[in-house]
Design a protein around this motif. Structure first.
Motif, short mmCIF file in Angstrom:
data_model
loop_
_atom_site.label_atom_id
_atom_site.label_comp_id
_atom_site.label_asym_id
_atom_site.label_seq_id
_atom_site.Cartn_x
_atom_site.Cartn_y
_atom_site.Cartn_z
N SER A 159 16.31 -60.67 -37.42
CA SER A 159 15.24 -59.82 -36.89
C SER A 159 15.59 -59.27 -35.50
N LYS A 193 19.77 -49.13 -30.79
CA LYS A 193 19.64 -50.49 -31.30
C LYS A 193 20.18 -50.53 -32.72
N TYR A 194 20.81 -51.61 -33.06
CA TYR A 194 21.34 -51.72 -34.42
C TYR A 194 20.73 -52.92 -35.12
N SER A 195 20.59 -52.81 -36.42
CA SER A 195 20.00 -53.89 -37.21
C SER A 195 21.08 -54.89 -37.58
N THR A 245 21.79 -54.27 -28.73
CA THR A 245 22.44 -52.98 -28.53
C THR A 245 23.81 -53.20 -27.91
N LYS A 305 17.30 -57.08 -32.57
CA LYS A 305 17.70 -55.67 -32.44
C LYS A 305 18.54 -55.52 -31.17
#
Length: 376
Positions: free
Chosen positions: A131, A160-162, A135, A133
């Motif tokens: 969960s 931001k990357y998942s 960067t 996020k």
């Protein structure tokens, strides 16, 4: 009629000895009078056999001492004598056989509870890290003065990357959680069996007033840290009562979907082979004796200890990262989370040739770690 009554005793013993886990053993000896009777005849042998497939040999002795702690021993005048009486390196022959059957039955229930708690811990913490996020730096390779950056600055952040699905827990990760849970279980068991046992000769501090950190004070800090992570999690979910002798795990409350193995099955995670690849990813048996890759990295940034605020990481202490389970994850998982290596999606983040030429530095990695704490 008991479904097992038609089978010969040697076959029944083999069934019990080769059950996949302690939860199955606990359920079966409570459901079948025949199996219950067979268990009582060779309980120690059955427990040791099931443990050999569930617990690393390097800490299987904890199982023996959890059982020993359940029997009040008047030869122990203090906690130090309890520890000195144990062999904290290898399992000893005959220890379990010396324990009475009621204690061995209680040990099986405790082992079942430990498996339950391990299962929900890993589910919760895998969900927690997926969960996140985090960067990366907007311009990778930008040189930052680590002591000038006191907080995460969104102006320096890229998108931001998942976090991708990093897969099921490895054998080493599972064993770290089990080790922490068994040590907590032993601490509670001894507190129940001998609450007046002193911490040191002449002191008034008894086991029931002694924290688990003080009880296990002779251990390396990272193994105590594993217990702290688990303990904080148990407080969150309200399951500390499972360490009280006799309480059974509410198996109906297990998270939906079993924890799959690395090969996609639901079997126990295989014992890793000590080879070059396993050592590289922190998935070797030897890795279980060392601090986690993430805690090792944090110390390299902090320089002063896990409980001292790191100026490099915006004043954060290790506890913030412990909450994400970083103390348990192996190097492969931390790399897949892009927390221990250059971004896996670096080629997608960089759009110009000039940016591609800039090296990925440790400062970039510090920024990624700080980004996880941006909302804290």
């Amino acid at each position: 009629m008991d479904a097992f009554s038609s089978l010969p005793d040697p076959i029944l013993v083999l069934i019990l000895k080769y059950l996949p886990d302690f939860t199955s053993l606990d359920v079966l000896i409570h459901a079948s009078p025949v199996m219950s009777s067979i268990f009582d005849r060779c309980a120690a042998e059955i427990i040791e056999n099931v443990a050999s497939r569930n617990m690393s040999s390097c800490f299987r002795y904890i199982l023996q001492h959890a059982g020993s702690a359940a029997v009040a021993n008047e030869t122990w005048s203090d906690v130090a004598e309890f520890h000195s009486a144990q062999t904290w390196s290898n399992p000893s022959k005959g220890v379990l056989k010396s324990l009475p059957i009621p204690v061995l039955r209680r040990l099986v229930t405790s082992a079942s509870n430990v498996e339950y708690l391990c299962h929900i811990f890993l589910h919760t913490h895998l969900h927690r890290i997926h969960s996140m996020k985090p960067t990366h730096l907007l311009h990778p390779g930008t040189r930052l003065d680590p002591y000038a950056v006191t907080k995460y600055d969104p102006a320096l952040a890229g998108l931001k990357y998942s976090i991708p699905d990093t897969g099921p827990p490895s054998w080493v990760e599972i064993q770290r959680v089990l080790r922490a849970l068994w040590r907590l279980s032993t601490y509670y068991e001894l507190g129940f069996a001998m609450p007046l046992l002193q911490s040191k000769p002449g002191e008034q501090t008894k086991v029931q007033d002694l924290s688990y950190q003080d009880f296990w004070t002779h251990l390396p800090w990272w193994e105590i840290d594993e217990m702290e992570c688990v303990y904080e999690h148990l407080i969150e979910i309200g399951e500390l009562d499972l360490f009280q002798p006799g309480n059974c795990a509410p198996l109906s409350r297990l998270p939906p979907g079993p924890l799959e193995n690395e090969d996609g099955s639901c079997r126990l995670s295989p014992v890793p082979q000590d080879d070059a690849l396993g050592n590289k990813w922190g998935q070797s048996q030897e890795a279980l004796q060392r601090k986690s890759p993430a805690s090792h990295f944090f110390l390299s940034l902090c320089h002063r200890g896990p409980n001292v605020s790191s100026r490099v990481l915006g004043g954060a202490t290790w506890q913030s990262f412990r909450r994400l389970g970083f103390g348990f994850w192996d190097l492969k998982r931390m790399s897949q989370l892009e927390m221990m290596n250059p971004p896996l999606n670096l080629h997608r983040d960089l759009t110009t040739s000039s940016m591609k030429q800039k090296p990925y530095t440790q400062d970039d990695l510090k920024f990624t770690w700080m980004s996880v704490l941006s909302n804290k």
